[in-house]
Design an enzyme around this catalytic site. Structure first.
Site, PDB file in Angstrom:
ATOM      1  CG  ASP A  44      -0.402  -0.036   2.519  1.00 32.16           C
ATOM      2  OD1 ASP A  44       0.839  -0.119   2.618  1.00 32.16           O
ATOM      3  OD2 ASP A  44      -1.162   0.040   3.517  1.00 32.16           O
ATOM      4  CB  SER A  45       4.581   1.711   0.001  1.00 32.24           C
ATOM      5  OG  SER A  45       4.848   0.535  -0.744  1.00 32.24           O
ATOM      6  CG  ASP A  83       0.264  -4.057   2.038  1.00 29.37           C
ATOM      7  OD1 ASP A  83      -0.066  -4.765   2.999  1.00 29.37           O
ATOM      8  OD2 ASP A  83       1.014  -3.064   2.131  1.00 29.37           O
ATOM      9  CE  LYS A 112       2.850  -5.843   3.837  1.00 30.82           C
ATOM     10  NZ  LYS A 112       2.235  -4.789   4.658  1.00 30.82           N
ATOM     11  CD  GLU A 114      -0.113  -1.639   7.965  1.00 30.08           C
ATOM     12  OE1 GLU A 114      -0.578  -0.904   8.861  1.00 30.08           O
ATOM     13  OE2 GLU A 114       0.468  -1.204   6.964  1.00 30.08           O
ATOM     14  CD  GLU A 181       7.214  -0.451   8.108  1.00 35.52           C
ATOM     15  OE1 GLU A 181       6.311  -1.167   7.645  1.00 35.52           O
ATOM     16  OE2 GLU A 181       7.421   0.727   7.737  1.00 35.52           O
TER      17      GLU A 181
HETATM   18  O1  KIV Z   1       3.458  -1.159   1.674  1.00 40.18           O
HETATM   19  C1  KIV Z   1       4.626  -1.542   1.779  1.00 40.18           C
HETATM   20  O2  KIV Z   1       5.492  -1.211   0.960  1.00 40.18           O
HETATM   21  C2  KIV Z   1       4.967  -2.394   2.910  1.00 40.18           C
HETATM   22  C3  KIV Z   1       6.389  -2.800   3.060  1.00 40.18           C
HETATM   23  C4  KIV Z   1       7.211  -1.662   3.486  1.00 40.18           C
HETATM   24  C5  KIV Z   1       6.543  -3.958   3.973  1.00 40.18           C
HETATM   25  O3  KIV Z   1       4.121  -2.741   3.670  1.00 40.18           O
END
Ligand code: KIV
Length: 264
Positions: A44-45, A83, A112, A114, A181
């Site tokens: 989600d980055s 994510d 993934k 959180e 993280e």
């Molecule tokens: O969204 C992302 O890029 C992440 C990584 C930094 C693990 O969650």
């Protein structure tokens, strides 16, 4: 060779380090997959990096789906992890299973999420539905406001214990790996030695079972905030700047196009 979810557990047992990079687009994913990275994460980055959002909170399920499909068209061997964005898995179990399932329909092989103990029941439900889950604890950017900013987690005895409890709880619930993280190296080491699933660190030191970084950070393409844990392997921004300036100059002075670029 194709990387699968069970391969990652085997890699931990064999003490073989795991590599993960974020990927958001087809052309970059082609290169990363060719290089042999184990896991491609449609993080989600993508919000801050690709779309210019202030943080990851505005990212939608549709945006992750879009980028997951693009990366999936490119990758052959890497495990593809999507994510889950903020609010795509917090509202209800039903919505979470549906949204995570959509990622698998788009080509992801795992999702993934959180969170720690508080999402363990959901992780159980997802894994029972055949959706492999990667956990993510420590600094969890979707909770930036409750954490009071992007801060290293697990520095006090209380938060160290909480991280260990969260990691154990996620493992019991069935995650196949856990992202750590921004956690002190000794805490990440303790977690890595405590759980049987691989830990993948970002700002979590040398003892994790694998490492993940954001692709734009290692290529020197993101000129915004650069955390201490990032290693820049190449500085592409000035190279791009130079190429673009040359193009502008060539067009203005008539050096481009040349005869070889012309159809007759
Ligand atoms: O969204 C992302 O890029 C992440 C990584 C930094 C693990 O969650």
């Amino acid at each position: 060779m194709k990387v699968t979810v069970p391969d990652l557990i085997d890699k931990k047992k064999a003490k073989e380090k795991i590599t993960m990079l974020t990927a958001y687009d087809y052309s970059t994913a082609l290169i990363l997959d060719r290089c042999g990275v184990d896991i491609l994460l449609v993080g989600d980055s993508v919000g801050p990096i690709f779309s210019g959002y202030e943080n990851t909170l505005p990212v939608s399920t549709e945006e992750i789906l879009y980028h997951t499909k693009a990366v999936n068209r490119a990758r052959k061997n890497a495990l593809l992890v999507a994510d889950m964005p903020f609010l795509s898995y917090q509202v209800s179990f039903e919505e979470a299973v549906k949204n995570c399932g959509l990622m698998l329909k788009a080509g992801a092989e795992a999702v993934k999420l959180e969170g720690g103990q508080e999402i363990s029941d959901l992780v159980r439900r997802l894994t029972l539905s055949g959706i492999p889950v990667m956990g993510h604890i420590g600094l969890t950017p979707q909770s930036v406001h409750s954490m009071g900013g992007y801060k290293v987690q697990g520095k006090t005895e209380e938060s160290r214990k909480k991280l260990i409890t969260n990691a154990r709880s996620l493992e019991e619930a069935g995650v196949f790996s856990i992202v750590l993280e921004c956690v002190p190296e000794n805490v990440a080491k303790e977690i890595t030695e405590t759980v049987n699933v691989p830990t993948i660190g970002i700002g979590a030191g040398r003892y994790c079972d694998g490492q993940v970084l954001v692709i734009n950070d290692i290529l020197g393409l993101f000129e915004g905030f650069r955390p201490k844990f990032v290693k820049k392997y190449v500085d592409l921004a000035p190279l791009i700047e130079n190429a673009v300036k040359n193009f502008i100059d060539d067009v203005k002075t008539g050096r481009f196009p040349e005869e070889k670029h012309i159809f007759s």
